[in-house]
Enzyme design. Structure first.
Site, PDB file in Angstrom:
ATOM      1  N   ARG A 164       1.179  -0.879  -0.116  1.00  0.00           N
ATOM      2  CA  ARG A 164       0.054  -0.102   0.574  1.00  0.00           C
ATOM      3  C   ARG A 164       0.484   0.757  -0.080  1.00  0.00           C
ATOM      4  O   ARG A 164       1.514   2.050   1.136  1.00  0.00           O
ATOM      5  CB  ARG A 164      -1.281   0.118   1.386  1.00  0.00           C
ATOM      6  CG  ARG A 164      -1.550   1.186   1.269  1.00  0.00           C
ATOM      7  CD  ARG A 164      -2.892   1.198   2.586  1.00  0.00           C
ATOM      8  NE  ARG A 164      -2.294   0.700   3.873  1.00  0.00           N
ATOM      9  CZ  ARG A 164      -1.480   0.820   5.056  1.00  0.00           C
ATOM     10  NH1 ARG A 164      -1.024   2.602   4.498  1.00  0.00           N
ATOM     11  NH2 ARG A 164      -0.740   0.613   5.970  1.00  0.00           N
ATOM     12  N   HIS A 205      -3.456   4.681   5.176  1.00  0.00           N
ATOM     13  CA  HIS A 205      -4.441   3.588   4.837  1.00  0.00           C
ATOM     14  C   HIS A 205      -5.800   4.111   4.550  1.00  0.00           C
ATOM     15  O   HIS A 205      -6.807   4.047   3.702  1.00  0.00           O
ATOM     16  CB  HIS A 205      -4.512   2.331   6.449  1.00  0.00           C
ATOM     17  CG  HIS A 205      -5.652   2.809   7.140  1.00  0.00           C
ATOM     18  ND1 HIS A 205      -5.965   0.819   6.713  1.00  0.00           N
ATOM     19  CD2 HIS A 205      -6.908   2.660   7.326  1.00  0.00           C
ATOM     20  CE1 HIS A 205      -7.334   1.196   6.776  1.00  0.00           C
ATOM     21  NE2 HIS A 205      -7.703   1.579   7.277  1.00  0.00           N
ATOM     22  N   TYR A 259       4.684   4.532  11.017  1.00  0.00           N
ATOM     23  CA  TYR A 259       5.277   2.813  11.571  1.00  0.00           C
ATOM     24  C   TYR A 259       5.928   2.374  10.586  1.00  0.00           C
ATOM     25  O   TYR A 259       5.844   1.270  10.411  1.00  0.00           O
ATOM     26  CB  TYR A 259       3.685   1.985  11.864  1.00  0.00           C
ATOM     27  CG  TYR A 259       2.337   2.743  10.600  1.00  0.00           C
ATOM     28  CD1 TYR A 259       2.420   2.368   9.621  1.00  0.00           C
ATOM     29  CD2 TYR A 259       1.362   3.459  10.684  1.00  0.00           C
ATOM     30  CE1 TYR A 259       1.697   2.281   8.445  1.00  0.00           C
ATOM     31  CE2 TYR A 259       0.523   3.502   9.683  1.00  0.00           C
ATOM     32  CZ  TYR A 259       0.317   3.215   9.031  1.00  0.00           C
ATOM     33  OH  TYR A 259      -0.828   3.443   7.615  1.00  0.00           O
TER      34      TYR A 259
END
Length: 390
Positions: A273, A277, A286
């Site tokens: 990805r 998100h 992260y």
């Protein structure tokens, strides 16, 4: 009184249980140790040029669709958008391998797959706009509602596929889920039922590295997600999710197997990805930029473009044509999304039950009175403005 003293105990002779043996030989079910690839390998020479060109055009359009939808969130035209940038090969292949009679069961990130299957781009974004729960008729398009709860669409796919087989309908269901969804109980239940019933289902897991901020290593200790298939008695396939040709081949084989009565298949597509998100997520908390840059070098559009140009199947004119078509799609989407929808509040009660309950009828009547009173006030206010302006 002991067991031996019970009536009839003398005739009781315990025997060992039946010897255990596997119901299925596990060896053919195991995935390959490395993700299957086509582009950049000898297998690419056997790929259909027309299919590759179609995949390329859809990938370019899909990338532009993701970019435009993301921009719409910044303009306040979408409440949220979970981008599939970097995962377009998975999305496009899932849509193209299905026949018109088949069903697609998408997750919330799979709007692109729905659009590639023929759904109006605006209708695909209706849920994320907050207008309706589903902006399209699932039966008309053979696309289940975009599913926001993780993995709940998987048992639905199994149920539909099993029912279709019982009716004698030649239908396959393809259910899409992310790596995070494999940690849900619905995933286990769906795969277990599908394997026992030999339901014509294909499970596509898009392993994009993170379930929001949780890396795969904190979700499972399995060698791969594809290995989970063996425990249920179905084949597991591990494929490069950024290789559009490999994705189409593996999913096509799984769909053909399901249609012929071979049962379900679990396909794990290893992808990434690129974007956060959703537009509400800060991915820098992260993961590091160098990791993203590494995956950019394995971009699905670049991989396919390199193959096509290297074989002389695509030139500058073809590349520009694909980009211009994508821009026209984005412009039309932007124009239509900038128009405010006309909504009827009474629709709140239209699709709850086939026959409205007494409580719903009471609520609908109360809302109707309030709406009529509000309209009367607006009409009176407008009349007063006209009188004052004389």
């Amino acid at each position: 009184m002991t067991v031996q003293e019970l009536p009839g105990a003398a005739a009781y002779r315990p025997t060992p249980p039946p010897a255990w043996k596997p119901l299925t030989d596990p060896a053919p079910l195991l995935p390959d140790p490395e993700p299957y690839r086509v582009l950049g390998t000898d297998a690419a020479a056997d790929a259909d040029p027309e299919l590759l060109l179609r995949l390329y055009a859809e990938l370019v359009r899909g990338r532009r669709y993701n970019a435009q939808a993301t921009a719409l969130t910044k303009q306040g035209r979408l409440a949220v958008y979970p981008s599939s940038t970097g995962q377009e090969a998975c999305e496009i292949a899932a849509a193209l391998v299905l026949e018109e009679r088949d069903w697609l069961f998408p997750s919330y990130r799979d709007t692109l797959a729905a659009v590639a299957r023929g759904l109006d781009p605006v209708e695909a974004l209706t849920l994320l706009r907050g207008d309706r729960h589903t902006g399209y008729d699932p039966r008309e398009h053979r696309i289940a509602p975009l599913c926001t709860p993780l993995a709940t669409q998987l048992p639905h796919a199994v149920g539909l596929a099993h029912a279709a087989r019982l009716k004698g309908d030649d239908v396959v269901a393809l259910a899409m889920v992310g790596d995070g969804g494999t940690s849900e109980g619905d995933f286990h239940e769906a795969l277990n039922f599908a394997a026992v019933w030999r339901a014509p289902v294909v499970f596509l897991v898009q392993n994009n590295g993170f379930a929001i901020s949780v890396p795969l290593a904190k979700q499972t200790a399995a060698p791969s997600l594809a290995h989970k298939a063996v425990g249920y008695g179905m084949p597991g396939r591990l494929v490069d999710g950024n290789d559009a040709a490999a994705m189409h081949q593996v999913l096509g084989e799984a769909v053909a197997r399901a249609r012929s009565g071979g049962g379900p298949t679990l396909v794990e597509a290893v992808t990434y990805r690129m974007d956060a998100h959703t537009n509400a997520d800060d991915a820098t908390r992260y993961r590091v930029d160098s990791e993203v840059d590494t995956w950019r070098a394995h971009d699905p559009i670049q991989l396919l473009e390199r193959e096509l140009t290297g074989r002389g199947l695509l030139g500058d004119g073809g590349i520009e044509e694909a980009r211009e078509a994508a821009e026209r799609m984005a412009a039309a989407l932007r124009e239509r999304m900038n128009a405010d929808p006309v909504l009827d509040p009474m629709d709140l009660f239209s699709h709850v039950y086939v026959e409205q309950t007494a409580q719903l009828r009471e609520q609908a009547a109360r809302l109707r009175v309030e709406l009529e009173a509000e309209q009367d006030q607006q009409d009176q206010h407008g009349h007063d403005d006209v009188e004052d302006g004389r």
